[in-house]
Design a protein around this motif. Structure first.
Motif: not given
Length: 189
Positions: A153-167
């Motif tokens: 539950g602590d995995i950031p949404e940007s990391y999972i969904l690839g919103t451009g901020a994952e890197e």
């Protein structure tokens, strides 16, 4: 944000448990060459790294994912489909290798801890969410490949969904970054 994901985790566990009856989850299925990735349609066994399988109430076989990251994305999709009866991920603490984790290394997703932000890439060459049942082995993995250990539950949404901020989902100290002022404005231009 952490509170939201903790609540998400609790809701997900209650959904797995069902309202009226406690039905044990099905056992993990064997991964063979007929398993196709849910999002990509590719043969799951052809991809390196940890994989995932999600069992649904109305299906005799699980839906498969070429990466654990994709399975977590599926779990975060809005509800409305069939009830989830089981979720398994490759336990990299017991895996044969990165190239072929094997069929003896499945662990329930809610029992695993995850390494995010490492230099290891998943099935489609993207950032991977690497599951472990053993914290000591996860720490050794982080020491060798970088990243940080988090709960599902602590995995950031940007990391999972690839919103451009994952890197850039992790700061130099391996902590989730807060969005920068005007970052949304720049994305829309």
């Amino acid at each position: 944000m952490k509170v939201v994901w903790h609540l998400f985790g609790l809701v997900w566990l209650f959904a797995l448990a069902g309202c009226d009856e406690q039905v044990p989850p099905p056992p993990p299925a064997a991964l063979d060459r007929t398993a196709q990735g849910f999002f990509c349609g590719m043969i799951v066994a052809d991809h390196k790294g940890p994989k995932a399988q999600i069992h649904l109430e109305d299906r005799p076989t699980p839906i498969w994912f070429t990466s654990v990251r994709d399975a977590v994305a599926y779990l975060r999709m809005p509800e409305g489909g069939p009830r989830i009866t089981g979720v398994y991920v490759h336990d990299m603490a017991r895996a044969k290798s990165w190239e072929n984790p094997g069929d003896d290394a499945w662990v329930p997703a809610e029992d695993a801890i995850y390494v995010i932000g490492s230099n290891r890439r998943g099935g489609m060459g993207a950032l991977e969410t690497v599951p472990f049942s053993d914290r000591t082995k996860a720490q050794a993995f982080v020491k060798e490949h970088g990243g940080q250990i988090v709960a599902l539950g602590d995995i950031p949404e940007s990391y999972i969904l690839g919103t451009g901020a994952e890197e850039n989902a992790l700061s130099p100290r391996n902590e989730p970054q807060r969005p920068q002022p005007n970052s949304e404005k720049r994305k829309s231009q």
